[in-house]
Write a protein that holds these residues in place. Structure first.
Motif, PDB file in Angstrom:
ATOM      1  N   GLY A  95      13.760 -48.856 -23.091  1.00 56.66           N
ATOM      2  CA  GLY A  95      14.410 -47.585 -23.414  1.00 56.66           C
ATOM      3  C   GLY A  95      15.119 -46.947 -22.239  1.00 56.66           C
ATOM      4  N   ILE A  96      15.434 -47.719 -21.220  1.00 55.48           N
ATOM      5  CA  ILE A  96      16.074 -47.186 -20.012  1.00 55.48           C
ATOM      6  C   ILE A  96      17.585 -47.142 -20.157  1.00 55.48           C
ATOM      7  N   ILE A  97      18.152 -48.123 -20.864  1.00 55.41           N
ATOM      8  CA  ILE A  97      19.583 -48.123 -21.169  1.00 55.41           C
ATOM      9  C   ILE A  97      19.731 -48.307 -22.673  1.00 55.41           C
ATOM     10  N   SER A  98      20.922 -48.023 -23.185  1.00 53.25           N
ATOM     11  CA  SER A  98      21.166 -48.223 -24.614  1.00 53.25           C
ATOM     12  C   SER A  98      21.364 -49.707 -24.897  1.00 53.25           C
ATOM     13  N   GLU A  99      21.143 -50.087 -26.126  1.00 49.19           N
ATOM     14  CA  GLU A  99      21.331 -51.475 -26.556  1.00 49.19           C
ATOM     15  C   GLU A  99      22.764 -51.945 -26.342  1.00 49.19           C
ATOM     16  N   ASN A 100      23.716 -51.024 -26.340  1.00 47.47           N
ATOM     17  CA  ASN A 100      25.135 -51.376 -26.219  1.00 47.47           C
ATOM     18  C   ASN A 100      25.656 -51.353 -24.792  1.00 47.47           C
ATOM     19  N   ALA A 101      24.851 -50.939 -23.850  1.00 51.97           N
ATOM     20  CA  ALA A 101      25.305 -50.843 -22.465  1.00 51.97           C
ATOM     21  C   ALA A 101      25.637 -52.223 -21.907  1.00 51.97           C
ATOM     22  N   VAL A 102      26.690 -52.286 -21.130  1.00 49.09           N
ATOM     23  CA  VAL A 102      27.074 -53.519 -20.446  1.00 49.09           C
ATOM     24  C   VAL A 102      26.622 -53.395 -18.997  1.00 49.09           C
ATOM     25  N   MET A 103      25.812 -54.334 -18.570  1.00 48.17           N
ATOM     26  CA  MET A 103      25.356 -54.343 -17.184  1.00 48.17           C
ATOM     27  C   MET A 103      26.244 -55.298 -16.390  1.00 48.17           C
ATOM     28  N   ASP A 104      26.741 -54.809 -15.256  1.00 52.70           N
ATOM     29  CA  ASP A 104      27.552 -55.613 -14.354  1.00 52.70           C
ATOM     30  C   ASP A 104      27.367 -55.087 -12.942  1.00 52.70           C
ATOM     31  N   GLU A 105      28.143 -55.604 -12.006  1.00 52.75           N
ATOM     32  CA  GLU A 105      27.984 -55.229 -10.601  1.00 52.75           C
ATOM     33  C   GLU A 105      28.314 -53.760 -10.334  1.00 52.75           C
ATOM     34  N   LYS A 106      29.016 -53.106 -11.244  1.00 46.86           N
ATOM     35  CA  LYS A 106      29.339 -51.686 -11.073  1.00 46.86           C
ATOM     36  C   LYS A 106      28.330 -50.779 -11.779  1.00 46.86           C
ATOM     37  N   SER A 107      27.901 -51.149 -12.978  1.00 48.36           N
ATOM     38  CA  SER A 107      27.017 -50.278 -13.763  1.00 48.36           C
ATOM     39  C   SER A 107      25.547 -50.394 -13.382  1.00 48.36           C
ATOM     40  N   LEU A 108      25.088 -51.568 -12.997  1.00 45.94           N
ATOM     41  CA  LEU A 108      23.662 -51.774 -12.737  1.00 45.94           C
ATOM     42  C   LEU A 108      23.110 -50.871 -11.634  1.00 45.94           C
ATOM     43  N   PRO A 109      23.810 -50.683 -10.503  1.00 43.70           N
ATOM     44  CA  PRO A 109      23.253 -49.802  -9.464  1.00 43.70           C
ATOM     45  C   PRO A 109      23.097 -48.348  -9.919  1.00 43.70           C
ATOM     46  N   GLY A 110      23.811 -47.940 -10.947  1.00 47.15           N
ATOM     47  CA  GLY A 110      23.731 -46.571 -11.445  1.00 47.15           C
ATOM     48  C   GLY A 110      22.586 -46.315 -12.409  1.00 47.15           C
ATOM     49  N   VAL A 111      21.860 -47.348 -12.770  1.00 44.74           N
ATOM     50  CA  VAL A 111      20.727 -47.181 -13.696  1.00 44.74           C
ATOM     51  C   VAL A 111      19.582 -46.515 -12.948  1.00 44.74           C
ATOM     52  N   SER A 112      19.096 -45.416 -13.496  1.00 42.63           N
ATOM     53  CA  SER A 112      17.981 -44.690 -12.882  1.00 42.63           C
ATOM     54  C   SER A 112      16.676 -45.114 -13.555  1.00 42.63           C
ATOM     55  N   MET A 113      15.828 -45.768 -12.786  1.00 50.13           N
ATOM     56  CA  MET A 113      14.552 -46.248 -13.308  1.00 50.13           C
ATOM     57  C   MET A 113      13.537 -45.114 -13.344  1.00 50.13           C
ATOM     58  N   PRO A 114      12.614 -45.119 -14.321  1.00 50.42           N
ATOM     59  CA  PRO A 114      11.627 -44.044 -14.445  1.00 50.42           C
ATOM     60  C   PRO A 114      10.774 -43.840 -13.189  1.00 50.42           C
ATOM     61  N   ASN A 115      10.495 -44.874 -12.437  1.00 45.41           N
ATOM     62  CA  ASN A 115       9.656 -44.751 -11.235  1.00 45.41           C
ATOM     63  C   ASN A 115      10.477 -44.814  -9.942  1.00 45.41           C
ATOM     64  N   ARG A 116      11.750 -44.481 -10.032  1.00 41.60           N
ATOM     65  CA  ARG A 116      12.632 -44.564  -8.861  1.00 41.60           C
ATOM     66  C   ARG A 116      12.105 -43.749  -7.682  1.00 41.60           C
ATOM     67  N   ASN A 117      11.514 -42.610  -7.949  1.00 44.74           N
ATOM     68  CA  ASN A 117      11.010 -41.756  -6.869  1.00 44.74           C
ATOM     69  C   ASN A 117       9.498 -41.876  -6.693  1.00 44.74           C
ATOM     70  N   GLY A 118       8.907 -42.918  -7.252  1.00 49.34           N
ATOM     71  CA  GLY A 118       7.459 -43.078  -7.194  1.00 49.34           C
ATOM     72  C   GLY A 118       6.948 -43.786  -5.952  1.00 49.34           C
TER      73      GLY A 118
END
Length: 170
Positions: free
Chosen positions: A129-152
């Motif tokens: 549930g971190i990204i939508s089913e339709n999201a395209v992951m590539d070298e530009k979009s992947l670094p922008g994904v914020s993980m739930p435990n990013r600041n953990g």
């Protein structure tokens, strides 16, 4: 260049380039490519489900623990028995890609194409549930994904101090 110990050889520039595939949290090192969760579902079913379960739920192995669960567990890190998964524990989506590309599948590590690794990353992130089913992951979009435990994760005072010799070592 002649090896110092009289055996072997120095690697070629091409060989070094083939090994230099690390990806850092900001996305530096990500290859060109792309993938979606739908594409990843197909790759996952063929190359990953035998170990990680059809939906990433993990697979028990008799007498040896289990192959890791990849989905769920978000919000459980404060529990007595946390469920550590990609979704609950990993701080960076780029690290998920890097691990998949280097180490998976278990029987043929490093055999996935960049598009397959992006697709599997998208599949696992979407299942969590971190990204939508339709999201395209590539070298530009992947670094922008914020993980739930990013600041953990944080550096302890001990890890920030200079190393000092231990008195119990000779």
């Amino acid at each position: 260049m002649t090896p110092a110990h009289g055996f072997g050889r120095s690697p070629t520039v091409e060989e070094v380039a083939g090994w230099n595939i690390d990806v850092v949290p900001d996305g530096t090192g990500l290859p060109i490519g792309h993938g979606t969760a739908a594409e990843g579902a197909t790759v996952f079913a063929a190359r990953c489900a035998a170990c990680h379960g059809a939906k990433g739920e993990g697979v028990p192995v008799s007498g040896r623990g289990a192959f890791p669960r990849l989905v769920g567990g978000i919000g459980t890190l404060v529990d007595d028995v946390p469920i550590k998964t990609v979704g609950s524990y990993w701080p960076y989506a780029t690290g998920v890609f890097d691990y998949i590309r280097r180490a998976m599948p278990l029987t043929a590590p490093g055999s996935l194409t960049s598009n397959e690794a992006y697709s599997l990353t998208a599949f696992i992130l979407a299942r969590n549930g971190i990204i939508s089913e339709n999201a395209v992951m590539d070298e530009k979009s992947l670094p922008g994904v914020s993980m739930p435990n990013r600041n953990g994760f944080f550096r302890s005072a001990q890890s920030q101090s200079p190393a000092r010799p231990r008195s119990d070592r000779n």
